[in-house]
Design an enzyme around this catalytic site. Structure first.
Site, mmCIF file in Angstrom:
data_model
loop_
_atom_site.group_PDB
_atom_site.id
_atom_site.type_symbol
_atom_site.label_atom_id
_atom_site.label_comp_id
_atom_site.label_asym_id
_atom_site.label_seq_id
_atom_site.Cartn_x
_atom_site.Cartn_y
_atom_site.Cartn_z
ATOM 1 N N ARG A 132 0.818 -1.255 0.031
ATOM 2 C CA ARG A 132 0.081 -0.008 0.047
ATOM 3 C C ARG A 132 0.954 1.311 0.053
ATOM 4 O O ARG A 132 0.581 2.232 -0.920
ATOM 5 C CB ARG A 132 -0.815 0.067 1.344
ATOM 6 C CG ARG A 132 -2.437 -0.862 1.174
ATOM 7 C CD ARG A 132 -2.594 -1.314 2.334
ATOM 8 N NE ARG A 132 -1.634 -2.312 2.598
ATOM 9 C CZ ARG A 132 -1.761 -3.487 2.227
ATOM 10 N NH1 ARG A 132 -2.809 -4.126 1.483
ATOM 11 N NH2 ARG A 132 -0.944 -4.792 2.455
ATOM 12 N N ARG A 169 11.225 3.858 3.732
ATOM 13 C CA ARG A 169 10.837 2.706 4.843
ATOM 14 C C ARG A 169 11.977 1.955 5.120
ATOM 15 O O ARG A 169 12.912 1.649 4.167
ATOM 16 C CB ARG A 169 9.623 1.882 4.273
ATOM 17 C CG ARG A 169 9.185 0.661 5.105
ATOM 18 C CD ARG A 169 8.277 -0.055 4.579
ATOM 19 N NE ARG A 169 6.914 0.787 5.148
ATOM 20 C CZ ARG A 169 5.556 0.086 4.742
ATOM 21 N NH1 ARG A 169 5.803 -1.321 4.459
ATOM 22 N NH2 ARG A 169 4.709 1.086 5.188
ATOM 23 N N HIS A 193 4.713 5.693 11.780
ATOM 24 C CA HIS A 193 4.450 5.678 10.477
ATOM 25 C C HIS A 193 3.212 6.466 9.968
ATOM 26 O O HIS A 193 2.086 6.711 9.981
ATOM 27 C CB HIS A 193 3.527 3.969 9.979
ATOM 28 C CG HIS A 193 3.310 3.694 8.628
ATOM 29 N ND1 HIS A 193 3.637 4.797 7.402
ATOM 30 C CD2 HIS A 193 2.770 2.710 8.072
ATOM 31 C CE1 HIS A 193 3.100 3.962 6.529
ATOM 32 N NE2 HIS A 193 2.906 2.805 6.511
#
Ligand code: CP
Length: 306
Positions: free
Chosen positions: A54, A104, A132
């Protein structure tokens, strides 16, 4: 409204309630089609050292929908880190190729380090079990879309509250909007003390329980998370809690029937598929809201939107 132009997005600790409202409102303008093409001539790099569906793909879609260009890598194996290059040198190199960097990384603090090295804004797309932030922005947008407000909500956070970075960021965000939190987890996966201390310091009432039904029947949202297998050192410790929750249609009914069910996804088995068809289920809409929200954020930090 504060200016986002040139700003890195690393932690909810760096943000105010008005920042979050600005992102939600800007994402609304994007979703309604009131603004467009605002990333034309801008280039975004994605550096993902951990798997993602995602976050990486919605960043890519967001940039393409806004007229920008995007490139990057999806694992450290496909970067020169596999030849021994340091993370710092990778950042120092890629920052020269783009107007914003999305990172990330499995190590907590990696995005912060990158932002200290980089001459272009860095967006934290998840750093280990820490935070996040962009997931939280789309969570807030989805909540606002569902009930028309962010203030004074009763939110349940269920699952792996120890290693789940999405719930750490979301709890910090909800503390800015006068929320009431019910923290549902097995004892071994409770929210870390540091985050609970911050909730207490913000005057946010919270309760720790082991079953969602202990939250009562007035929850606005139940935010479900998977048990984060990849963060456990001991596989037996993971197995002991791996399947401890399964939200079903009966759970929704027991919670009063109106509670909205959210999940950052990916799901393993913690929400039964029978819930997907209920009007309560928001999680796929939530995932799709990643596009306007990430469009808005990139527009704000690159100066294409204000
Ligand atoms: N919600 C989320 O971060 O999903 P991915 O790991 O697929 O990006």
């Amino acid at each position: 409204m504060g200016s986002f132009k040139g700003r890195s997005i690393i932690s909810l600790r760096d943000m105010s309630a008005s920042d979050l409202v600005q992102i939600v409102e800007t994402a609304g303008r994007v979703k309604r089609g009131e603004v467009g093409g605002f990333l034309a001539g801008r280039t975004v790099a994605v550096m993902f050292f951990e798997p993602s569906t995602r976050t990486r793909l919605s960043f890519e879609s967001a940039v393409l929908h806004s007229g920008g260009s995007i490139f990057g890598f999806a694992s450290s194996d496909s970067s020169s880190q596999s030849k021994g290059e340091s993370f710092a040198d990778t950042v120092r190199t890629v920052m020269g190729y783009c107007d914003a960097l999305v990172i990330r990384h499995p190590v907590e603090g990696a995005a912060r380090l990158a932002s200290e090295l980089s001459t272009v804004p860095v967006i934290n797309a998840g750093d280990g079990a820490n935070q996040h932030p962009t997931q939280t922005f789309l969570d807030l947008f989805t909540m606002h879309e569902a009930v028309g407000r962010l203030e004074g909500l009763h939110v349940g956070l269920l699952g792996d509250l120890r290693y789940g970075r999405t719930v750490h960021s979301l709890a910090m965000a909800m503390s800015m909007f006068g929320s009431r939190l019910t923290l549902v987890s097995p004892p071994s996966l409770r929210m870390p003390e540091q985050f609970k201390a911050e909730l207490s310091n913000s005057g946010i009432p919270f309760r720790e329980v082991q079953q969602p039904e202990e939250a009562g029947t007035d929850m606005d949202f139940l935010y479900v998370t998977r048990i984060q297998r990849e963060r456990f050192v001991d596989p037996q410790e993971y197995e002991a809690v791996a399947h401890c929750y399964r939200v079903t249609a009966e759970t929704v009914s027991n919670l009063g029937g109106k509670v909205k069910i959210m999940h950052p996804l990916p799901r393993v088995d913690e929400i039964a598929e029978e819930v997907d068809g209920l009007p309560n289920a928001l999680y796929f809409k939530q995932a799709h809201n990643g596009i306007p929200v990430r469009q808005a954020l990139l527009g704000l930090i690159t100066g294409g939107l204000d």
